[in-house]
Design a protein around this motif. Structure first.
Motif, PDB file in Angstrom:
ATOM      1  N   VAL A   1       0.839  -1.201   0.000  1.00 40.64           N
ATOM      2  CA  VAL A   1       0.000   0.000   0.000  1.00 40.64           C
ATOM      3  C   VAL A   1       0.873   1.249   0.000  1.00 40.64           C
ATOM      4  CG1 VAL A   1      -1.818   1.250   1.227  1.00 40.64           C
ATOM      5  CG2 VAL A   1      -1.810  -1.254   1.221  1.00 40.64           C
TER       6      VAL A   1
ATOM      7  N   PRO B   1       2.023   4.580   1.048  1.00 39.54           N
ATOM      8  CA  PRO B   1       1.755   5.298   2.303  1.00 39.54           C
ATOM      9  C   PRO B   1       1.100   6.666   2.091  1.00 39.54           C
ATOM     10  CG  PRO B   1       4.000   4.423   2.278  1.00 39.54           C
ATOM     11  CD  PRO B   1       3.463   4.290   0.888  1.00 39.54           C
TER      12      PRO B   1
ATOM     13  N   ASP C   1      -3.149   0.314  -3.561  1.00 40.14           N
ATOM     14  CA  ASP C   1      -2.276  -0.830  -3.778  1.00 40.14           C
ATOM     15  C   ASP C   1      -1.368  -0.569  -4.975  1.00 40.14           C
ATOM     16  OD1 ASP C   1      -3.863  -1.843  -1.813  1.00 40.14           O
ATOM     17  OD2 ASP C   1      -4.215  -3.762  -2.786  1.00 40.14           O
TER      18      ASP C   1
ATOM     19  N   GLU D   1       3.961  -0.099   1.608  1.00 37.85           N
ATOM     20  CA  GLU D   1       3.988  -0.718   2.933  1.00 37.85           C
ATOM     21  C   GLU D   1       3.310  -2.080   2.881  1.00 37.85           C
ATOM     22  OE1 GLU D   1       2.599   0.081   7.590  1.00 37.85           O
ATOM     23  OE2 GLU D   1       1.743   1.291   5.956  1.00 37.85           O
TER      24      GLU D   1
ATOM     25  N   TRP E   1       1.004  -4.819   4.038  1.00 38.44           N
ATOM     26  CA  TRP E   1      -0.185  -5.080   4.857  1.00 38.44           C
ATOM     27  C   TRP E   1      -0.472  -6.575   4.782  1.00 38.44           C
ATOM     28  CZ3 TRP E   1      -4.695  -1.022   4.533  1.00 38.44           C
ATOM     29  CH2 TRP E   1      -4.200   0.258   4.837  1.00 38.44           C
TER      30      TRP E   1
ATOM     31  N   ILE F   1      -2.396  -0.424  14.396  1.00 40.15           N
ATOM     32  CA  ILE F   1      -1.869  -1.270  13.324  1.00 40.15           C
ATOM     33  C   ILE F   1      -2.928  -2.072  12.575  1.00 40.15           C
ATOM     34  CG2 ILE F   1       0.337  -1.476  14.528  1.00 40.15           C
ATOM     35  CD1 ILE F   1      -0.384  -4.432  15.030  1.00 40.15           C
TER      36      ILE F   1
ATOM     37  N   THR G   1      -6.634  -2.510  10.601  1.00 36.46           N
ATOM     38  CA  THR G   1      -7.736  -1.803   9.949  1.00 36.46           C
ATOM     39  C   THR G   1      -9.051  -2.470  10.354  1.00 36.46           C
ATOM     40  OG1 THR G   1      -7.743  -3.205   7.976  1.00 36.46           O
ATOM     41  CG2 THR G   1      -6.240  -1.312   7.981  1.00 36.46           C
TER      42      THR G   1
ATOM     43  N   TRP H   1      -6.829  -6.000   8.154  1.00 40.78           N
ATOM     44  CA  TRP H   1      -5.455  -5.910   7.655  1.00 40.78           C
ATOM     45  C   TRP H   1      -4.532  -5.364   8.736  1.00 40.78           C
ATOM     46  CZ3 TRP H   1      -3.899  -7.951   3.129  1.00 40.78           C
ATOM     47  CH2 TRP H   1      -4.889  -8.233   2.169  1.00 40.78           C
TER      48      TRP H   1
ATOM     49  N   LYS I   1      -1.035  -3.420   9.430  1.00 37.10           N
ATOM     50  CA  LYS I   1      -0.010  -2.574   8.821  1.00 37.10           C
ATOM     51  C   LYS I   1       1.325  -2.850   9.518  1.00 37.10           C
ATOM     52  CE  LYS I   1      -2.866   0.877   9.698  1.00 37.10           C
ATOM     53  NZ  LYS I   1      -3.436   2.230   9.843  1.00 37.10           N
ATOM     54  N   THR I   2       2.312  -3.319   8.756  1.00 34.16           N
ATOM     55  CA  THR I   2       3.557  -3.785   9.355  1.00 34.16           C
ATOM     56  C   THR I   2       4.598  -2.695   9.574  1.00 34.16           C
ATOM     57  OG1 THR I   2       4.633  -4.281   7.244  1.00 34.16           O
ATOM     58  CG2 THR I   2       3.229  -6.008   8.192  1.00 34.16           C
TER      59      THR I   2
END
Length: 451
Positions: A284, A286, A291, A296, A298, A317, A319, A323, A325-326
């Motif tokens: 994704v 940022p 996408d 980033e 996910w 982190i 959603t 998902w 977010k790492t």
């Protein structure tokens, strides 16, 4: 549990898991402040610890951290201090216990970062089994394999990944109490280990050890590691037939993408492989939230249910549609494999252009005589910030900063060329207890005017 790698660690873990208890594997590098944090967060009812490990006196350290006041029962393996029970107190006749459900939490692993206090990632029974089985499949593990394991068991790479992958395929674990390169090579040779589970720093230490030329490590047919293409090449020169690069984090059961045993060398060295079965991956942007072929990472599918007692961090982190977010950056290659690009927080912006430090670091580490490279951004009046590199030389080598800069100019975009390159000793780098370089401290040091 707070112990080095030993059979008792495994016995306690499997006994606790079979009862339905949650295992909190405590980092053996933690000191008083971090231990207090774990005891305050994790609601520990029973602590099983060694009296000492390497140079650490745990009985004293636990008392300083308040363990005897905050934990219901403390059991010590070794010399038992006042207020604790001996190891023999754990032995009981079998009783009737309900046991765990598949989606119950099995392990709480406190992840250590370079800037924040450790967070307790919760891993379930189902997730450990269903994520580790395909990892073993990527390595072609079987009952004839013997897995060399010197990685500390408190890390997800060992506690979940290595143990889960080995046990779901009937392989044998060959456990080293604490990593020492000479002992590691002797153990691998004697036990004819076939699988390497280790980090590049371990491989470097074995490569540089005086015993290496006389050791036969040819039994090592495969294994997992994380590093640059140069790191992967060194591991194979050490004797590992086909090392597999991976991408992962504790919050996603150790690995989310793994190379395959049959992948060609250049794929296994330069990419992290394709996502594992059951793991969805998005990249994704940022800034746009869309996408793309890079962005980033996910993840959804094989993720932890959340941090223990930390709903605020969970909201940051996860959603609404599941998902995670790492904070890691990656790109897709043409074959649907991940190319790791570094941490989102480490991204530089020079003259309005985004720069991934990992790309420059990988390039520098592939130069002759370079063992390690770290790139950070320093403030610049005209461009906002510019890349600066710190390089650690290989033993006996003397890389030249000007030569390295010329190589960067010749093969990288001009804005990616470090404004300056410094050659330092490894011991001069600011690192965490687990060996990670503290880049924020490194940036602070490099920003100071020369004394």
């Amino acid at each position: 549990m707070l112990m080095g790698n030993c059979p008792e660690w495994l016995a306690v873990m499997f006994a606790a898991l079979s009862l339905g208890a949650r295992v909190v594997a405590i980092n053996t590098w933690f000191r008083t402040r971090e231990l207090r944090h774990v005891f305050a967060r994790a609601d520990i009812g029973l602590l099983v610890a060694a009296d000492r490990y390497l140079r650490q006196d745990y009985s004293t350290l636990l008392r300083e951290a308040g363990a005897f006041d905050k934990v219901g029962t403390v059991v010590i393996l070794g010399e038992t201090p006042p207020g604790a029970l001996p190891w023999s107190a754990l032995r009981r006749k079998p009783g009737a216990f309900p046991g765990p459900e598949p989606d119950d939490v099995a392990q709480i692993l406190f992840t250590s970062g370079t800037t924040a206090m450790p967070k307790g990632a919760q891993l379930t029974h189902r997730g450990i089994i269903e994520n580790m089985r395909p990892i073993g499949e990527r390595m072609r593990l079987g009952p004839e394999d013997r897995v060399w394991l010197a990685i500390n068991l408190f890390w997800s790479f060992a506690a979940a990944n290595a143990l889960g992958a080995a046990l779901t395929h009937g392989a044998t674990i060959v456990l080293q109490h604490a990593f020492e390169p000479g002992e590691a090579m002797a153990l691998i040779e004697r036990e004819r280990c076939s699988v390497f589970y280790g980090m590049p720093n371990m491989a470097h230490a074995m490569w540089e050890h005086p015993d290496r030329p006389g050791r036969d490590l040819s039994s090592l047919r495969t294994g997992l590691s994380i590093g640059t293409p140069g790191d992967m090449a060194l591991i194979e020169r050490l004797g590992v037939g086909r090392i597999l690069q991976v991408y992962g984090l504790t919050e996603a059961y150790g690995n989310s993408a793994v190379c395959d045993y049959d992948d060609p060398l250049e794929v296994r060295h330069a990419t992290c492989g394709r996502p594992l079965r059951g793991q969805e991956v998005r990249l994704v942007d940022p800034e746009t939230g869309r996408d793309g072929v890079q962005g980033e990472i996910w993840l959804r599918g094989r993720n932890m249910p959340g941090y223990y007692n930390d709903p605020e961090r969970d909201r940051e982190i996860f959603t609404a549609d599941g998902w995670m977010k790492t904070g890691d950056l990656a790109a897709w290659d043409d074959g649907g494999r991940l190319l790791f690009r570094g941490r989102l927080k480490e991204m530089l912006k020079s003259g309005g252009i985004n720069i991934a430090p990992r790309e420059i670091e990988t390039f520098l580490q592939d130069r002759p005589g370079v063992a390690e490279a770290y790139v950070i951004g320093l403030p610049d009046a005209a461009k906002g910030e510019v890349p600066v590199a710190v390089v650690v030389a290989e033993p006996g080598a003397s890389p030249d900063a000007d030569t390295l800069k010329r190589a960067c100019r010749a093969e990288l975009a001009a804005y990616k060329t470090p404004q300056r390159i410094e050659i330092v000793e490894r011991a001069a780098l600011p690192v965490t207890a687990t060996g990670k370089v503290r880049k924020h401290e490194l940036a602070e040091r490099l920003a100071r005017p020369p004394s």
